[in-house]
Design an enzyme around this catalytic site. Structure first.
Site, PDB file in Angstrom:
ATOM      1  N   ASP A 254      15.921  29.100  -0.607  1.00  0.00           N
ATOM      2  CA  ASP A 254      16.811  29.341  -1.749  1.00  0.00           C
ATOM      3  C   ASP A 254      17.333  30.779  -1.699  1.00  0.00           C
ATOM      4  O   ASP A 254      16.552  31.718  -1.535  1.00  0.00           O
ATOM      5  CB  ASP A 254      16.013  29.099  -3.046  1.00  0.00           C
ATOM      6  CG  ASP A 254      16.892  28.964  -4.281  1.00  0.00           C
ATOM      7  OD1 ASP A 254      17.933  29.655  -4.345  1.00  0.00           O
ATOM      8  OD2 ASP A 254      16.543  28.196  -5.179  1.00  0.00           O
TER       9      ASP A 254
ATOM     10  N   HIS B 164      19.459  32.165  -4.116  1.00  0.00           N
ATOM     11  CA  HIS B 164      19.904  32.679  -5.429  1.00  0.00           C
ATOM     12  C   HIS B 164      19.002  33.817  -5.896  1.00  0.00           C
ATOM     13  O   HIS B 164      17.792  33.627  -6.014  1.00  0.00           O
ATOM     14  CB  HIS B 164      19.901  31.543  -6.452  1.00  0.00           C
ATOM     15  CG  HIS B 164      20.856  30.447  -6.107  1.00  0.00           C
ATOM     16  ND1 HIS B 164      20.486  29.386  -5.321  1.00  0.00           N
ATOM     17  CD2 HIS B 164      22.163  30.276  -6.422  1.00  0.00           C
ATOM     18  CE1 HIS B 164      21.538  28.584  -5.166  1.00  0.00           C
ATOM     19  NE2 HIS B 164      22.581  29.106  -5.821  1.00  0.00           N
TER      20      HIS B 164
ATOM     21  N   SER C  41      13.989  23.528  -4.923  1.00  0.00           N
ATOM     22  CA  SER C  41      13.064  24.663  -5.111  1.00  0.00           C
ATOM     23  C   SER C  41      11.946  24.320  -6.091  1.00  0.00           C
ATOM     24  O   SER C  41      10.852  24.883  -6.021  1.00  0.00           O
ATOM     25  CB  SER C  41      13.815  25.894  -5.611  1.00  0.00           C
ATOM     26  OG  SER C  41      14.779  26.267  -4.661  1.00  0.00           O
TER      27      SER C  41
END
Ligand code: B1M
Length: 217
Positions: A99, A101, A152
């Site tokens: 991930d 972000h 996630s």
């Protein structure tokens, strides 16, 4: 546009030009940095997420919005209130494996750092081994994991299972956050499996701070 709307619009447009002047104007008007982030910049980011989700906005433009957001947060950071309290504890913070972000995670870092915590921010795409090694190395009190993708949330579950397999679940309370998580998933499902350990859900950076304060007392 009025200043409030202009700030949100600059995030939507990914437009850094003039963003600093607009932010300075909002600060000069007496608006607090965190209120500027929550009330205007994140409003803009929400529109970006909705448009991206519905196919009205393409990825490169989302990236530009993310960069404008980061620029704005960096510009506001020096203006934030800082507690001069002694070190209240250490958290290892990471975006989970796979991930990328990191805007939310970095906001959590800023809020905790400004409130007396030591934050070891490992960055994005961090496998559980790296997180546990860092927790060990820095004698962390808490482990914090962030992730925005639905996958996630599964990785976080795997990470907790790995901590249990290594009998490390009693060692570090775990704080989880990110848009794809729900309170019920963390407080019902994950808590049930993480027996003997502590796992908490933070809706936003402020709840993250509250939880840190609770865990550390
Ligand atoms: Co992405 N992305 N993205 N993206 N992106 C989402 C998450 C998505 C919901 C957009 C959508 O479809 N509407 C969607 C996920 C869908 C899903 O999983 N079902 C999505 C997708 C699909 C993707 C890609 C797969 C797209 C692609 O490549 N085709 C790809 C993923 C790549 C990867 O990770 N492997 C991708 C890429 C990107 C960009 C790189 C362009 C960029 C990220 C840039 C960056 O972070 N450096 C990006 C962005 C910007 C978004 C949206 C639009 C905005 C995210 C954001 O920064 N929000 C997002 C839409 C959305 O979230 N609705 C989206 C602002 C931020 C402050 O909020 O991180 O939630 P957030 O943090 C909050 C709370 O959650 C909490 O505190 C913060 C507020 O105080 N919090 C914590 C977060 N972590 C915490 C940890 C804590 C405590 C609280 O304690 C440890």
């Amino acid at each position: 546009l009025p200043l409030d709307e202009r700030l949100a619009q600059r995030i939507i447009d990914g437009d850094k030009n003039g963003l600093d002047t607009d932010l300075d104007e909002a600060l000069a008007n007496g608006k607090r940095p965190l209120d500027i982030i929550n009330d205007h910049l994140l409003e803009g980011m929400k529109v970006v997420g909705d448009r991206f989700g519905s196919g009205q906005m393409q990825l490169p433009f989302v990236l530009q919005s993310a960069e404008a957001m980061k620029f704005a947060v960096a510009h506001l950071e020096p203006h934030m209130d800082k507690a001069d309290a002694a070190d209240k504890g250490t958290i290892v913070l990471a975006t989970v494996r796979g991930d990328v972000h990191d805007i939310g995670k970095n906001l959590v870092d800023i809020i905790l750092s400004n409130n007396g915590y030591t934050v070891v921010n490992l960055g994005i795409k961090q496998p559980i081994n790296a997180i546990l090694d860092a927790a060990e190395e820095h004698s962390a009190d808490v482990i914090g994991m962030s992730g925005l993708l639905v996958k996630s949330t599964v990785i976080m579950k795997d990470n907790l299972a790995e901590m249990m397999a290594r009998s490390m679940h009693t060692r570090w309370p775990v704080l989880l956050g990110g848009a794809a998580l729900t309170r019920a998933y963390v407080e019902d499902d994950l808590r049930e499996m993480f027996e003997g350990g502590q796992v908490h859900y933070a809706r936003d950076a402020f709840e993250g701070l509250d939880l840190m304060n609770k865990v550390m007392t």
